[in-house]
Design an enzyme around this catalytic site. Structure first.
Site, PDB file in Angstrom:
ATOM      1  N   LYS A  52      -4.254 -10.994   0.566  1.00 34.38           N
ATOM      2  CA  LYS A  52      -3.905 -11.342   1.961  1.00 34.38           C
ATOM      3  C   LYS A  52      -4.728 -12.552   2.370  1.00 34.38           C
ATOM      4  CE  LYS A  52      -2.490  -6.470   3.174  1.00 34.38           C
ATOM      5  NZ  LYS A  52      -3.047  -5.354   3.944  1.00 34.38           N
ATOM      6  N   GLN A  96      -7.738  -2.132   6.579  1.00 33.98           N
ATOM      7  CA  GLN A  96      -7.135  -1.751   5.638  1.00 33.98           C
ATOM      8  C   GLN A  96      -7.242  -0.390   5.268  1.00 33.98           C
ATOM      9  OE1 GLN A  96      -5.373  -3.618   3.737  1.00 33.98           O
ATOM     10  NE2 GLN A  96      -4.588  -2.207   2.445  1.00 33.98           N
ATOM     11  N   ASP A 119      -0.998  -5.835  12.292  1.00 33.50           N
ATOM     12  CA  ASP A 119       0.005  -4.661  11.301  1.00 33.50           C
ATOM     13  C   ASP A 119       0.809  -4.122  12.205  1.00 33.50           C
ATOM     14  OD1 ASP A 119      -1.118  -4.409   8.719  1.00 33.50           O
ATOM     15  OD2 ASP A 119      -2.866  -3.566   9.142  1.00 33.50           O
TER      16      ASP A 119
HETATM   17  N1  GUN Z   1      -2.462   0.120   3.378  1.00 30.77           N
HETATM   18  C1  GUN Z   1      -1.349   0.089   2.804  1.00 30.77           C
HETATM   19  N2  GUN Z   1      -0.511  -0.698   3.591  1.00 30.77           N
HETATM   20  C2  GUN Z   1      -1.225  -1.111   4.352  1.00 30.77           C
HETATM   21  C3  GUN Z   1      -0.843  -2.224   5.377  1.00 30.77           C
HETATM   22  O1  GUN Z   1       0.136  -2.905   5.381  1.00 30.77           O
HETATM   23  N3  GUN Z   1      -1.924  -2.474   6.306  1.00 30.77           N
HETATM   24  C4  GUN Z   1      -3.067  -1.699   6.418  1.00 30.77           C
HETATM   25  N4  GUN Z   1      -4.137  -2.012   7.146  1.00 30.77           N
HETATM   26  N5  GUN Z   1      -3.424  -0.877   5.445  1.00 30.77           N
HETATM   27  C5  GUN Z   1      -2.677  -0.650   4.546  1.00 30.77           C
END
Ligand code: GUN
Length: 292
Positions: A52, A96, A119
């Protein structure tokens, strides 16, 4: 059978975003800024967050990575969220997941200001999404909609079977595909661990979205000829012959299912890369104050 190339579509979207960022900065606005909070050092989370941040750099975004020990208290994490909520230089941020067991994920997600929740996990964004109000749509389902759109896959009137009812993928995916929209207008069946006769349902499906996290779950006998298969699974399976010691496995037995499909997403290179493109899109929306 046509392979859905999520990697190249994600790259194309990221280039488009980069062009929009260049226009913004040329007009004197600062670049969008995404912050990511990473708690502990889970291998999968490390990789996702690193990807990311890398994508932010490529698109010309500012980014910050806040790393916290896995022993961090809920109170300390809430304080970090609060400081990002109040930092005017941060347009959007993510925490995350998963978080260590001693931290209540719900509490953390609910502490994020909906305006910065790129998100799309906060109940306000989920509720607004359900009610067709402007909202951040969570990255994976949004990425899947974009794949369907860019490949001009007809969804109207189709029977879509979604397997898995997670808050992040299955549940929002089922809602989005049932909406009066394009892509959308599907008749959706949401299946889960208590579903009876799953095979008889998937055999009727025009589109199957497999998001249960069980490697190789969907087999050829479960689908009809011409089906569209979207594989959201990304389970790490140890593999000594692989450079990293593991490989990613989808929820679909690709080799046997693919010949029956009109379209199918591979793992890796299908849905996964789209998640990053969607996150950058949401952050650009945040920077432009397009939702709130
Ligand atoms: N863990 C797995 N996929 C995601 C996501 O799209 N965002 C976040 N914050 N954690 C994750």
């Amino acid at each position: 059978m046509q392979l859905i190339d999520g990697k190249s579509i994600s790259e194309a979207i990221q280039v488009e975003i980069g062009e929009q960022v260049a226009l913004l900065t040329q007009s004197g606005q600062r670049a969008p800024h995404l912050a990511a909070v990473l708690v502990g050092n889970d291998g999968g989370s490390e990789t996702y967050v690193a990807n990311k941040i890398k994508a932010c750099h490529k698109a010309g975004f500012g980014s910050s990575l806040i790393r916290l020990e896995s022993s961090v208290s809920e109170k300390e994490l809430l304080a970090t969220v609060d400081s990002l909520n109040n930092n005017p230089d941060v347009d959007g941020f993510i925490v995350q997941l998963p978080l260590p067991a001693h931290i209540d994920e719900r509490k953390i997600i609910e502490a994020i200001r909906p305006e910065k929740d790129v998100d799309g996990f906060h109940p306000v964004n989920v509720g607004r999404m359900v009610l067709n109000l402007p909202a951040y749509i969570c990255a994976t389902p949004n990425g899947i909609l974009q794949l369907l759109k860019r490949y001009s896959i007809e969804t109207e009137g189709k029977h879509c079977v979604v397997i898995g009812r997670s808050n992040i993928v299955g549940s929002p995916m089922s809602i989005l595909l049932a909406k009066n929209s394009s892509p959308g207008n599907c008749t959706v069946t949401l299946c889960h661990s208590k579903t009876k006769n799953l095979k008889s349902l998937t055999q009727q499906a025009d589109i199957v979205v497999c998001a249960l996290g069980k490697p190789g779950f969907l087999s050829a006998d479960m689908v009809k000829e011409g089906v569209v298969v979207i594989d959201v699974g990304t389970t790490r399976v140890s593999d000594r012959s692989a450079k990293r010691g593991y490989r990613l496995m989808g929820d679909v037995k690709f080799d046997e299912v693919a010949p029956k499909c009109s379209y199918i997403t591979p793992v890796p290179g299908g849905v996964g890369p789209m998640t990053i493109a969607s996150l950058l899109q949401n952050t650009l929306l945040a920077a432009n104050k397009a939702i709130y």
